[in-house]
Design an enzyme around this catalytic site. Structure first.
Site, PDB file in Angstrom:
ATOM      1  N   ALA A 192       0.864  -1.179   0.000  1.00  0.00           N
ATOM      2  CA  ALA A 192       0.000   0.000   0.000  1.00  0.00           C
ATOM      3  C   ALA A 192       0.902   1.230   0.000  1.00  0.00           C
ATOM      4  O   ALA A 192       1.816   1.336   0.827  1.00  0.00           O
ATOM      5  CB  ALA A 192      -0.902  -0.001   1.226  1.00  0.00           C
ATOM      6  N   ILE A 245       4.799  -1.189   3.033  1.00  0.00           N
ATOM      7  CA  ILE A 245       4.643   0.216   2.661  1.00  0.00           C
ATOM      8  C   ILE A 245       5.403   0.519   1.374  1.00  0.00           C
ATOM      9  O   ILE A 245       6.619   0.343   1.296  1.00  0.00           O
ATOM     10  CB  ILE A 245       5.134   1.146   3.784  1.00  0.00           C
ATOM     11  N   LYS A 246       4.660   0.982   0.400  1.00  0.00           N
ATOM     12  CA  LYS A 246       5.251   1.328  -0.892  1.00  0.00           C
ATOM     13  C   LYS A 246       5.730   2.782  -0.845  1.00  0.00           C
ATOM     14  O   LYS A 246       4.958   3.694  -0.544  1.00  0.00           O
ATOM     15  CB  LYS A 246       4.207   1.135  -1.998  1.00  0.00           C
ATOM     16  N   ILE A 247       7.000   2.964  -1.157  1.00  0.00           N
ATOM     17  CA  ILE A 247       7.648   4.275  -1.064  1.00  0.00           C
ATOM     18  C   ILE A 247       8.268   4.627  -2.412  1.00  0.00           C
ATOM     19  O   ILE A 247       8.964   3.804  -3.014  1.00  0.00           O
ATOM     20  CB  ILE A 247       8.770   4.256   0.000  1.00  0.00           C
TER      21      ILE A 247
END
Length: 216
Positions: free
Chosen positions: A56, A82-84
């Site tokens: 996400a 966590i998509k960064i």
């Protein structure tokens, strides 16, 4: 190679999950927006379907905001990754999140240098984009091969997620190169399932069976 599905569409996720071939999901703001639903609700529902990593993405472009959003998202479910985005601010966020035990997937990677920096910052996954490089007349698969080689030589633990997959060739070539994961749309999964000779063989078997008037 393992498979994730790249979508935020619940029905597509259910269909792929029923096939038994996916073990994770990747989403992004564009895919979530396409569904026209609340971001958190969609991520929660996905986590109830697939028992595996669910990426996400944060919306903030500043590292403090990324960290705040990441901490909120990570509380949804233990499988949230966590998509960064691959930026200087993104790397700062990855460093902090990694120290807190929060898994990250650094996205929008278009060079081996970016992948190496993301891995050294503490990323759990790096996501090089194959199709988008092909779109500008570069060979996206060359990038996958380069990253695989660099990670292997340097014993880097970050896993490579082949992203922006447009066709089965992208998947198969990346698998031969040793990439860890391919995140693919349902369309590509279905293309990999189908083969004209398989269909022809089934038709032939059925005609022979029916012609012999046999029963199971």
């Amino acid at each position: 190679m393992r498979f994730f599905i790249d979508t935020a569409n619940i029905e597509e996720i259910k269909e792929a999950n029923d096939l038994g071939v996916i073990c994770g999901v990747t989403t992004n703001p564009s895919l979530i927006a396409k569904e026209g639903r609340d971001f958190i609700e969609v991520v929660k529902e996905i986590s109830e379907i697939v028992d595996g990593p669910i990426s996400a993405e944060v919306i903030s472009l500043e590292h403090k905001g990324m960290i705040e959003e990441a901490e909120k998202l990570s509380k949804i479910h233990k499988n949230i990754v966590i998509k960064i985005p691959m930026t200087a601010e993104g790397l700062k966020a990855v460093k902090v999140l990694s120290s807190k035990g929060i898994k990250t997937n650094v996205t929008l990677i278009f060079s081996a240098g970016q992948a190496l920096l993301a891995a050294r910052a503490g990323a759990t996954y790096v996501s090089p984009f194959v199709g988008r490089l092909d779109d500008i007349s570069q060979n996206g698969l060359d990038l996958i091969e380069e990253i695989v080689d660099i990670f292997s030589v340097n014993s880097i633990e970050a896993q490579i997620i082949v992203a922006s997959v447009r066709n089965p060739i992208h998947v198969l070539q990346a698998a031969r190169m040793g990439a860890d994961i391919a995140t693919v749309p349902l369309k590509v999964i279905n293309q990999m399932i189908k083969h004209p000779l398989t269909d022809k063989g089934i038709d032939s078997f059925m005609k022979d069976w029916e012609g012999a008037s046999l029963k199971l």
